[in-house]
Enzyme design. Structure first.
Site, PDB file in Angstrom:
ATOM      1  N   SER A 138       0.867  -1.173   0.000  1.00 22.67           N
ATOM      2  CA  SER A 138       0.000   0.000   0.000  1.00 22.67           C
ATOM      3  C   SER A 138       0.907   1.227   0.000  1.00 22.67           C
ATOM      4  CB  SER A 138      -0.932  -0.024   1.219  1.00 22.67           C
ATOM      5  OG  SER A 138      -1.759   1.117   1.261  1.00 22.67           O
ATOM      6  N   TYR A 152      -4.453   7.749  -7.015  1.00 23.42           N
ATOM      7  CA  TYR A 152      -3.412   6.977  -6.325  1.00 23.42           C
ATOM      8  C   TYR A 152      -3.846   6.660  -4.895  1.00 23.42           C
ATOM      9  CZ  TYR A 152       1.223   5.810  -4.444  1.00 23.42           C
ATOM     10  OH  TYR A 152       2.285   5.178  -3.839  1.00 23.42           O
ATOM     11  N   LYS A 156      -4.411   2.942  -3.110  1.00 27.50           N
ATOM     12  CA  LYS A 156      -3.657   2.494  -1.944  1.00 27.50           C
ATOM     13  C   LYS A 156      -4.570   2.234  -0.746  1.00 27.50           C
ATOM     14  CE  LYS A 156       0.281   2.319  -3.982  1.00 27.50           C
ATOM     15  NZ  LYS A 156       0.884   0.988  -4.243  1.00 27.50           N
TER      16      LYS A 156
END
Length: 279
Positions: A138, A152, A156
């Site tokens: 992550s 993004y 994650k």
């Protein structure tokens, strides 16, 4: 001999390959591009792979099982990742443009493919000997707010969600890595210089590649760790350069602790949940 699958032809992934092969592990590296150098070629096999392709990931796992010195897989690291534009980029365009979701395909869908294949191979290993470990990558941006790419961040956060569900199933030992900014060769020098100056003004620095390697080694070798996230952080925050973020559980008695306890014990029946017959 420990047998691993990793995505590692550059950046942190390459550092993991180098360190693990140096320690005697046999590593299959599945990546789009081959590494420019191979430190221990007798302990490494490269398989070209775009992680967004299910078929190519299937091939990586097939080769890994075939080439494994002991015929099994011990550790899988879902390390592939890219950075990309924000969902709100292009607001001044005359017409709205469809945002790219490639970042989600690489950083989240690819991880889901890897998790499924790791679980399947672990489950079908007839030897059932030793520990089996799945490490999902992550990011600190999966735990904190950021002014960077929301796409993004979403990916994650999603990886974090994959881990927190899989840890409840008892089918694989699964953990996360959550790196802070680490200055690797894949970053532009101008970015490292400008960002580093901003960090130092705030009393922190980049995290360090060697500390990320040590965190991976800890997750691989310490079989007591399951369902945890190790953050790779500036040494100003932890002398070792990594720490358990302790952010995926809640204080006893808190509302979210109560809800988590109930949800994690539910039997979902026909609603599509795993029934313990595989991942």
């Amino acid at each position: 001999m420990l047998n691993l699958i990793n995505t590692g032809s550059s950046g942190l992934g390459l550092a993991y390959v180098d360190a693990l092969t140096k320690a005697g592990a046999f590593v299959v590296n599945g990546d789009i591009q081959p590494p420019q150098t191979v430190a221990h070629p007798d302990h490494t096999v490269f398989v070209q792979c775009d992680v967004t392709s299910w078929e190519q990931q299937v091939e990586v796992f097939r080769v890994a099982r075939e080439k494994s010195p002991n015929g099994r897989l011990d550790v899988v690291i879902a390390n592939a990742g890219i950075y990309g534009p924000d969902v709100l980029d292009g607001l001044d365009d005359d017409e709205p443009q469809k945002p790219s979701i490639k970042l989600l395909d690489v950083n989240l869908v690819g991880v889901l493919y890897t998790a499924k294949l790791a679980g399947w191979h672990f489950h079908h290993d007839k030897t059932k000997d030793g520990d089996r470990c799945l490490i999902l990558v992550s990011s600190i941006m999966g735990y904190i707010d950021t002014q960077g790419s929301s796409v993004y961040s979403a990916a994650k956060h999603g990886v974090r969600g994959v881990m927190t569900c899989l840890r409840r199933k008892g089918l694989v030992r699964v953990n996360c890595l959550a790196p802070w900014f680490i200055a690797t060769s894949i970053m532009p020098k101008s970015f490292i210089e400008s960002t580093g100056a901003q960090f130092r003004a705030k009393g922190v620095d980049f995290a360090i590649t060697d500390d990320a390697v040590l965190a991976v080694a800890r997750l691989v070798t310490d079989t007591s760790i399951n369902g945890r996230t190790l953050g790779i952080v500036p040494r100003q925050l932890s002398p070792s350069g990594y720490m358990d973020l302790e952010s995926d559980d809640f204080e006893e008695g808190e509302p979210l602790d109560k809800l988590q306890s109930v949800a994690s014990s539910l039997i979902y029946g026909e609603f599509g949940a795993s029934k313990g017959k595989g991942v």
